[in-house]
Design a protein around this motif. Structure first.
Motif, PDB file in Angstrom:
ATOM      1  N   ARG A  87     -16.839 -46.378  23.734  1.00 48.52           N
ATOM      2  CA  ARG A  87     -16.657 -47.597  22.939  1.00 48.52           C
ATOM      3  C   ARG A  87     -17.551 -47.621  21.698  1.00 48.52           C
ATOM      4  O   ARG A  87     -17.062 -47.897  20.599  1.00 48.52           O
ATOM      5  CB  ARG A  87     -16.847 -48.820  23.847  1.00 48.52           C
ATOM      6  CG  ARG A  87     -15.714 -48.925  24.879  1.00 48.52           C
ATOM      7  CD  ARG A  87     -16.082 -49.666  26.139  1.00 48.52           C
ATOM      8  NE  ARG A  87     -15.097 -49.518  27.201  1.00 48.52           N
ATOM      9  CZ  ARG A  87     -15.007 -48.450  28.003  1.00 48.52           C
ATOM     10  NH1 ARG A  87     -15.865 -47.427  27.866  1.00 48.52           N
ATOM     11  NH2 ARG A  87     -14.071 -48.370  28.917  1.00 48.52           N
TER      12      ARG A  87
ATOM     13  N   LEU B 186     -16.144 -45.336  19.142  1.00 48.21           N
ATOM     14  CA  LEU B 186     -14.970 -45.928  18.484  1.00 48.21           C
ATOM     15  C   LEU B 186     -15.377 -46.904  17.377  1.00 48.21           C
ATOM     16  O   LEU B 186     -14.731 -46.964  16.326  1.00 48.21           O
ATOM     17  CB  LEU B 186     -14.074 -46.631  19.514  1.00 48.21           C
ATOM     18  CG  LEU B 186     -13.222 -45.707  20.389  1.00 48.21           C
ATOM     19  CD1 LEU B 186     -12.560 -46.498  21.524  1.00 48.21           C
ATOM     20  CD2 LEU B 186     -12.153 -44.977  19.559  1.00 48.21           C
TER      21      LEU B 186
ATOM     22  N   VAL C  94     -12.713 -50.870  18.317  1.00 44.89           N
ATOM     23  CA  VAL C  94     -12.056 -50.354  17.119  1.00 44.89           C
ATOM     24  C   VAL C  94     -11.928 -51.451  16.062  1.00 44.89           C
ATOM     25  O   VAL C  94     -12.201 -51.225  14.869  1.00 44.89           O
ATOM     26  CB  VAL C  94     -10.667 -49.759  17.478  1.00 44.89           C
ATOM     27  CG1 VAL C  94      -9.966 -49.275  16.228  1.00 44.89           C
ATOM     28  CG2 VAL C  94     -10.830 -48.605  18.475  1.00 44.89           C
TER      29      VAL C  94
ATOM     30  N   SER D 240      -5.179 -49.043  19.233  1.00 48.44           N
ATOM     31  CA  SER D 240      -6.274 -48.940  20.213  1.00 48.44           C
ATOM     32  C   SER D 240      -5.848 -49.516  21.560  1.00 48.44           C
ATOM     33  O   SER D 240      -6.342 -49.093  22.604  1.00 48.44           O
ATOM     34  CB  SER D 240      -7.538 -49.617  19.690  1.00 48.44           C
ATOM     35  OG  SER D 240      -7.276 -50.912  19.250  1.00 48.44           O
TER      36      SER D 240
ATOM     37  N   LEU E 117     -10.064 -39.738  15.095  1.00 47.75           N
ATOM     38  CA  LEU E 117      -9.408 -40.602  16.097  1.00 47.75           C
ATOM     39  C   LEU E 117      -8.244 -39.878  16.771  1.00 47.75           C
ATOM     40  O   LEU E 117      -7.998 -40.055  17.961  1.00 47.75           O
ATOM     41  CB  LEU E 117      -8.935 -41.905  15.452  1.00 47.75           C
ATOM     42  CG  LEU E 117     -10.056 -42.913  15.164  1.00 47.75           C
ATOM     43  CD1 LEU E 117      -9.552 -44.062  14.292  1.00 47.75           C
ATOM     44  CD2 LEU E 117     -10.639 -43.462  16.468  1.00 47.75           C
TER      45      LEU E 117
END
Lengths: 295, 295
Positions: free
Chosen positions: A48, A51, A190, A211, A283
């Motif tokens: 997380r 991201l 995100v 996401s 990504l």
């Protein structure tokens, strides 16, 4: 820089941020801060916070705020949710990331309070570190608060508990659980990164969709690994969904169809990233890596 | 309007705000939202939200934002702290405000999650309801986050737990517990109200000092009532500090000196209110009422 090098660099940055933005272990009360740090320092993929950092990079560099405090805030919320989820009244788990869970290493009350404190600290961090850009700070708090709240993260955990010993859970209810228990925080990470990169509302909605697909793919793969890999590989208790009589993508659809559903969600996420402005190489590679992971 | 009428009007306003700004009981997952509302609707003095409303009134009416969402946020945090404090791994209490505690009325996991959700909701409320005044929203989140965090509310609860079966607690350690476990949220309520009323930094520091004294007076009186009044009057289990082998102002100083210390703190708070601009009649009467209360 290749994917792995970049990922590892962001993991290191996250870990330096955790050390910097969370009170030191010797802060009074020591036992509380030791427990907070024990859980934060248990490793994990740091998915997380990475991201958050990756999403910030996608947008206008001139608009960027330092995403590190936000990345730390997101990891604090994730870690709190694991600590509380492991408690005896919840999953009653002894092992997390290959180490004793917080309530086993300390005690239940300390684990409960360490979780409470990490959740609170996340919002405090956002409000203090982005105070000079209060509109950004406010949108970050709103995003994280919505993702971690009763309609999403906690709502998903509640329904996950209610689904115990109900192997006949409806597929739509299982999707509710996964969308909220897992996808919500991935989506928030995100979106918060994108906001810090100066993304507008339309761009935010695009990254939110992609996401969400990534989060669902991630959770379906978690279900598959829980059913197929031993605890030693996972670093946590394997097969616990089956033991708790919970439905999973594997129990509802079988292994092959679960794999296909994960691939579909992963493909949708990849399509979403590719439609974004900016360099989405990282990504895309992250999504492919998560879909192929073994733990 | 006399003190009691005004206080009751603000309690009613708070309760209408709780109903308005917290998801309805039928919201999915119902069990979670029912538990959140069960605890919020258990009554109690509503002291902290009333302090938010009263403090807002002290300052420039033209600068005022609607303090009700902030009052609700403060009550959500207070209620979460009671739910978690009552859990078996903490105080293990069956009775709160004359009703079954959340984990007795529901179950431990639901109570844990309801507490988590209320804490999260508080920050979400602040960030969404004051989004058009983001600098105010950010300062409210920072204030509440600091008061509820590991250095204050949670830190005080941690040390309170560690003080069990240690009737020889040092007076300075007892003050640490009370300053953080009790005063922190009272202070945050008054400061948040003052910020919403447009108070500047110097005025904020004045109300902070006075509300800290009020919080300490309030807690010393709690210790006195715990030692002298029956459970039926208090609506919660009486004598539990003594049973847990905890030091209190009464056990450390005796009843007479504890009463004198409460009066000193109360007098300091009164002096603090009287030095403020604006009409402090209500805060003065509130402080006198709290110092004389029997439950």
């Amino acid at each position: 820089m290749d994917f792995t090098t970049k990922f590892n660099a962001w993991v290191s940055l996250t870990e330096s941020g955790l050390d910097r933005y969370v009170p030191a272990a010797h802060t009074r009360p020591q036992r509380l801060h030791q427990a907070m740090r024990y859980s934060l320092e248990s490793g994990g993929k740091r998915l997380r916070p990475v991201l958050v950092l990756a999403a910030t990079e996608l947008f206008d560099p001139k608009l960027r705020g330092d995403p590190l405090p936000a990345a730390v805030a997101v990891e604090c919320v994730h870690t709190y949710s694991l600590i509380h989820d492991d408690l005896p009244c919840m999953d009653n788990d002894d092992l997390r990331r290959g180490r004793a869970t917080a309530h086993r290493a300390f005690d239940e009350a300390t684990a409960l309070l360490a979780g409470d404190a990490l959740l609170t600290h996340a919002f405090f961090l956002l409000a203090t570190h982005y105070a000079t850009r209060p509109a950004v700070a406010t949108s970050l708090v709103a995003e994280l608060g919505a993702a971690a709240g009763s309609l999403r993260l906690i709502g998903g955990q509640m329904e996950d508990l209610l689904a115990e010993n109900r192997p006949d859970t409806h597929p739509a209810d299982l999707e509710f659980i996964h969308l909220n228990k897992t996808s919500a925080m991935i989506e928030a990470a995100v979106v918060m990164g994108a906001r810090l990169g100066g993304a507008g509302d339309r761009e935010v909605e695009s990254v939110r969709r992609a996401s969400r697909d990534l989060g669902l793919a991630f959770q379906i793969i978690d279900d598959i690994l829980d059913a197929t890999e031993p605890s030693t590989t996972l670093g946590k208790t394997a097969g616990k969904d089956a033991k708790a009589g919970k439905s999973t993508y594997v129990s509802l659809y079988g292994l092959e169809k679960a794999r296909r559903l994960a691939e579909e969600r992963s493909a949708a996420a990849l399509e979403g990233w590719r439609a974004l402005p900016g360099d989405t190489t990282f990504l895309v590679a992250l999504t492919q890596w998560l879909t192929g992971r073994r733990k």
